[in-house]
Design an enzyme around this catalytic site. Structure first.
Site, PDB file in Angstrom:
ATOM      1  N   HIS A  70       3.262  -5.189  -0.357  1.00 14.94           N
ATOM      2  CA  HIS A  70       2.132  -5.842  -1.031  1.00 14.94           C
ATOM      3  C   HIS A  70       0.900  -5.938  -0.136  1.00 14.94           C
ATOM      4  O   HIS A  70      -0.207  -6.154  -0.636  1.00 14.94           O
ATOM      5  CB  HIS A  70       2.531  -7.225  -1.571  1.00 14.94           C
ATOM      6  CG  HIS A  70       2.696  -8.297  -0.550  1.00 14.94           C
ATOM      7  ND1 HIS A  70       3.926  -8.746  -0.113  1.00 14.94           N
ATOM      8  CD2 HIS A  70       1.787  -9.040   0.132  1.00 14.94           C
ATOM      9  CE1 HIS A  70       3.755  -9.711   0.779  1.00 14.94           C
ATOM     10  NE2 HIS A  70       2.460  -9.903   0.944  1.00 14.94           N
ATOM     11  N   ASP A 130       9.819  -4.646  -1.225  1.00 15.33           N
ATOM     12  CA  ASP A 130       8.504  -5.076  -0.739  1.00 15.33           C
ATOM     13  C   ASP A 130       8.320  -4.700   0.727  1.00 15.33           C
ATOM     14  O   ASP A 130       7.743  -5.450   1.505  1.00 15.33           O
ATOM     15  CB  ASP A 130       8.281  -6.579  -0.938  1.00 15.33           C
ATOM     16  CG  ASP A 130       6.814  -6.965  -0.735  1.00 15.33           C
ATOM     17  OD1 ASP A 130       5.949  -6.080  -0.836  1.00 15.33           O
ATOM     18  OD2 ASP A 130       6.533  -8.144  -0.448  1.00 15.33           O
ATOM     19  N   SER A 144       2.236 -12.112   6.229  1.00 20.98           N
ATOM     20  CA  SER A 144       3.050 -11.132   5.509  1.00 20.98           C
ATOM     21  C   SER A 144       3.177  -9.849   6.306  1.00 20.98           C
ATOM     22  O   SER A 144       2.180  -9.274   6.748  1.00 20.98           O
ATOM     23  CB  SER A 144       2.437 -10.824   4.143  1.00 20.98           C
ATOM     24  OG  SER A 144       2.552 -11.911   3.274  1.00 20.98           O
TER      25      SER A 144
END
Length: 464
Positions: free
Chosen positions: A105, A135, A210
């Protein structure tokens, strides 16, 4: 001058009042200087900042120029600018040749990716592999250099209460190290990826973290920080990381030159075991996964797995729900066989399941719908076990699958989504992608579309 941090051990005896608790004074210099600095120095050089960009041309440049002139956004006569979409995250170098693992992402829809190291060097990066189902994504740094790396650790050896460090770039302020413990393991109801089996930690994780590293006390990578549970957008002490075991699978695929991750296919439909099912099959508690159906000639049927069996273990490791089974099974690769333990008639049976990828029993034959219609902008493919596995659909489902829905297209604005199954158009059954293409070329002013989304079938009427 750095001030030493005193580590005080408090011995709390049962029933001892707070005032009587004993504080132990450090007895030597080593105890005074206890610190995570050594681990941070070892791991930090391999944790990088990842910047993504995508340039989108403005469709109404003249109107944009009008608004800038008369509403103060820019100077009169200024040329209209393209819109640049940006993303910011973290990543980890896992190979000295420049392989970087991050979250999908972070670089999703990005056409340009750059990576900045802690020593301020910057490199352009190519996207080697994207894996939306986990992901995760793998990048390769462009440039002849030897890069610092972070070794992959054993996430299977983690226990609740183990100390960990989270390293990343929260809010774009620069590399940051936070400390916490492993709060829980095998979290499967997070709703972030298809393969849900997360490490939960209370180490502070915020936007920008992230793709960053979760590091154990040996300085090894045990997880990729991916998501937080938050109502405000900030850290509430509930963060989730993808275990290193799954990271290794994805990185190995990239090292082998693959553009996608090859995973084993069971060929069975699974569902969670509730208390009623557990009692009916002789289990003392709800655990494992119920086999609700098997695909003819699939690996499950070949191994002797039957409808009504309860799968308890994969290669000796317990599974508690369909998500944990999917994770354990995906780690086994696509060579040889693996042991799957099932409960049948009150007895446990160990069966050998062949590890193969899902077959493409008929060509996908992708078609892009360009004709003026509610489905303009979609790419549709024929159904097969391979497509069903990739898109988490039931293999026996009929229809044509929407594999992609272009951003900003008519179909996207109407509300169509990847994974939707088109069953019929204006009452005519759609069995193949070419059927859908022909139906959309009819040029009618009204379309009656029957579709299956998540097992729910409904019909909608849309204008052209």
């Amino acid at each position: 001058m750095r001030r030493p941090v005193l580590v005080l051990a408090i011995l709390a005896a049962i029933g001892m009042p707070a005032a009587a608790q004993t504080r132990v004074t450090p007895e030597n210099r080593a105890q005074v200087q206890l610190s995570f600095a050594g681990i941070a120095k070892q791991a930090s050089p391999a944790v990088v900042n990842v910047y993504g960009a995508r340039v989108e041309q403005r469709a109404n440049a003249g109107m944009d120029d009008f608004f800038r002139r008369y509403f103060g956004d820019g100077q009169p006569g200024a040329m209209p600018q393209d819109r640049v979409q940006r993303s910011l995250g973290s990543g980890v170098i896992v190979d000295a040749s420049g392989l970087v693992v991050t979250n999908n992402h972070v670089i999703e829809n990005m056409t340009e990716v750059k990576v900045a190291l802690t020593d301020r060097r910057e490199f352009e990066a190519e996207i080697v592999l994207r894996d939306p189902r986990t992901d995760l994504a793998v990048l390769r740094l462009k440039g002849a250099a030897s890069f610092p790396t972070l070794a992959l650790g054993d996430s299977e050896a983690l226990e609740v209460g183990d100390l960990v460090l989270a390293i990343g770039n929260p809010f774009g302020v620069g590399q940051t190290v936070t400390q916490g413990i492993v709060s829980a393991l095998a979290r499967t109801q997070v709703g972030v990826t298809d393969y849900q089996f997360f490490i939960q930690t209370d180490a502070a994780i915020n936007p920008g973290n992230s793709g960053g590293a979760l590091v154990d006390m040996s300085g090894r990578l045990v997880g990729i920080n991916t998501a937080i549970f938050s109502r405000s957008g900030g850290s509430h002490g509930i963060g989730f990381a993808i275990p290193a075991s799954m990271v290794r699978t994805v990185v190995d695929s990239a090292r082998g030159g693959g553009k996608t991750v090859r995973r084993p296919w069971l060929g069975a439909r699974l569902q969670a075991v509730n208390p009623e099912i557990a009692e009916s099959v002789g289990l003392d508690r709800p655990t494992g996964v119920l086999v609700a159906g098997v695909v003819e000639k699939g690996p499950a049927e070949e191994a002797g797995i039957r409808r009504g069996d309860v799968i308890l273990e994969v290669d000796g490791r317990e599974v508690d729900d369909p998500e944990s089974f999917g994770y354990r099974f995906a780690l086994k690769g696509v060579e040889g066989r693996t042991a799957v333990t099932v409960m049948r008639g009150g007895k446990r049976n160990a069966l050998q399941v062949r590890l193969i990828t899902a077959p493409e029993t008929r060509p996908r034959d992708p078609v892009r719908i360009r004709a003026r219609s509610p489905l303009a902008g979609v790419t549709a493919v024929n159904m097969s076990p391979a497509v069903a596995e990739e898109m988490s659909l039931d293999v026996g489902t009929e229809g044509v699958v929407l594999q992609e829905v272009e951003r900003g297209s008519v179909a996207a604005r109407v509300g169509f989504q990847p994974g939707d199954l088109i069953l019929a158009i204006n009452g005519e059954r759609i069995a193949a992608s070419r059927d859908l293409e022909r139906a959309m070329r009819d040029g009618r002013g009204v379309w009656e579309i029957t579709l299956n989304r998540g097992g729910r079938v409904f019909t909608t009427v849309l204008g052209g």
